[in-house]
Design a protein around this motif. Structure first.
Motif, mmCIF file in Angstrom:
data_model
loop_
_atom_site.group_PDB
_atom_site.id
_atom_site.type_symbol
_atom_site.label_atom_id
_atom_site.label_comp_id
_atom_site.label_asym_id
_atom_site.label_seq_id
_atom_site.Cartn_x
_atom_site.Cartn_y
_atom_site.Cartn_z
ATOM 1 N N LEU A 109 50.661 34.474 38.120
ATOM 2 C CA LEU A 109 49.852 35.648 37.831
ATOM 3 C C LEU A 109 48.475 35.439 38.439
ATOM 4 O O LEU A 109 47.738 34.542 38.021
ATOM 5 C CB LEU A 109 49.741 35.874 36.324
ATOM 6 N N VAL A 110 48.141 36.234 39.443
ATOM 7 C CA VAL A 110 46.846 36.148 40.125
ATOM 8 C C VAL A 110 45.934 37.236 39.557
ATOM 9 O O VAL A 110 46.327 38.403 39.472
ATOM 10 C CB VAL A 110 47.009 36.333 41.648
ATOM 11 N N ILE A 111 44.732 36.857 39.173
ATOM 12 C CA ILE A 111 43.797 37.799 38.560
ATOM 13 C C ILE A 111 42.559 37.934 39.446
ATOM 14 O O ILE A 111 41.980 36.938 39.898
ATOM 15 C CB ILE A 111 43.396 37.334 37.151
ATOM 16 N N GLY A 112 42.171 39.187 39.683
ATOM 17 C CA GLY A 112 40.992 39.458 40.496
ATOM 18 C C GLY A 112 40.078 40.461 39.831
ATOM 19 O O GLY A 112 40.528 41.308 39.051
ATOM 20 N N GLU A 113 38.806 40.367 40.137
ATOM 21 C CA GLU A 113 37.805 41.294 39.613
ATOM 22 C C GLU A 113 37.443 42.322 40.690
ATOM 23 O O GLU A 113 37.249 41.961 41.858
ATOM 24 C CB GLU A 113 36.556 40.538 39.174
ATOM 25 N N ILE A 114 37.405 43.582 40.298
ATOM 26 C CA ILE A 114 37.113 44.652 41.250
ATOM 27 C C ILE A 114 35.662 44.582 41.697
ATOM 28 O O ILE A 114 34.743 44.608 40.871
ATOM 29 C CB ILE A 114 37.413 46.027 40.630
ATOM 30 N N GLU A 115 35.450 44.501 43.008
ATOM 31 C CA GLU A 115 34.104 44.529 43.570
ATOM 32 C C GLU A 115 33.832 45.805 44.352
ATOM 33 O O GLU A 115 32.679 46.216 44.488
ATOM 34 C CB GLU A 115 33.882 43.308 44.474
ATOM 35 N N LYS A 116 34.865 46.421 44.885
ATOM 36 C CA LYS A 116 34.737 47.674 45.625
ATOM 37 C C LYS A 116 35.853 48.609 45.171
ATOM 38 O O LYS A 116 36.987 48.176 44.946
ATOM 39 C CB LYS A 116 34.874 47.452 47.136
ATOM 40 N N LEU A 117 35.530 49.877 45.050
ATOM 41 C CA LEU A 117 36.542 50.864 44.672
ATOM 42 C C LEU A 117 36.266 52.150 45.439
ATOM 43 O O LEU A 117 35.190 52.736 45.314
ATOM 44 C CB LEU A 117 36.500 51.121 43.162
ATOM 45 N N TYR A 118 37.229 52.562 46.242
ATOM 46 C CA TYR A 118 37.113 53.777 47.039
ATOM 47 C C TYR A 118 38.221 54.738 46.614
ATOM 48 O O TYR A 118 39.390 54.368 46.578
ATOM 49 C CB TYR A 118 37.244 53.461 48.533
#
Length: 206
Positions: free
Chosen positions: A152-161
């Motif tokens: 399970l890879v977890i990432g934090e949103i830095e850009k959202l288009y």
């Protein structure tokens, strides 16, 4: 109704079992994950395992298969720390599905399909051009799933288009307007249609 036991499942033909178990959880999100290696090779691959984990901080997870064989997406994320998640929509389902083919690291799936890279605002990983929802993430952490070796890879949103035509006044992203695809099993693509939205629910008074 067909009734199956664990023994029945274990004794199935492998492909039949794969199709069955991949379908039984219901419709899954259909996304393209874009990455780039430190030496400049781009990669894009279809994933049906992206999940929402929380809004504050805004984090998403996805499941990647065991790294017992080369996994370019996972390797690029671990080495660079950045990746993108891009919603698959109706017109690109065939090209999106082709990204599941196993090419060598130095061959970009962007070059083998009509999908195009889109680099934005100095973000390291490529977005997929024309996708109605494009998300840039920074790797945060991972968890090894012991039962089958997946991660399970977890990432934090830095850009959202987001295409402004599908973003409603209350922050709701209308995926039906975007003709966003879902995946049934491994290879079935469906374009849902929105029919009902219910308001936030509170306990009923007695």
């Amino acid at each position: 109704m067909v009734a199956l036991t664990r023994t029945d499942i274990d004794n199935m033909d492998t492909l039949y079992r794969i199709n069955l178990i991949n379908s039984c959880s219901g419709y899954k999100s259909a996304n393209l994950i874009g990455t780039q290696s430190n030496d400049g090779f781009t990669n894009v691959a279809v994933f049906s395992s992206v999940i929402h984990l929380g809004s504050n901080p805004p984090v998403l997870g996805f499941i990647t298969r065991p790294d017992t064989v080369p996994r370019d997406t996972y390797e690029n994320i671990k080495k660079t720390g950045f990746y993108t998640i891009n919603h698959i929509y109706q017109e690109i389902t065939e090209d999106a599905h082709h990204t599941s083919a196993k090419y060598p690291k130095e061959v970009s799936e962007f070059d083998k399909t009509n999908l195009e890279t889109s680099f934005k605002d100095n973000f390291f990983a490529p977005f997929v051009k024309n996708c109605h929802v494009q998300i840039g993430l920074r790797y945060v952490e991972e968890y090894n799933i012991q039962v089958n070796g997946t991660i399970l890879v977890i990432g934090e949103i830095e850009k959202l288009y987001i295409n402004d035509s599908i973003l409603e006044t209350d922050g709701f992203i209308n995926l039906a307007k975007a003709k966003t695809a879902t995946i049934n099993g491994l290879d079935g693509y469906t374009i849902p249609q929105q029919s009902i939205r219910y308001p936030y629910q509170r306990p009923k008074s007695t």
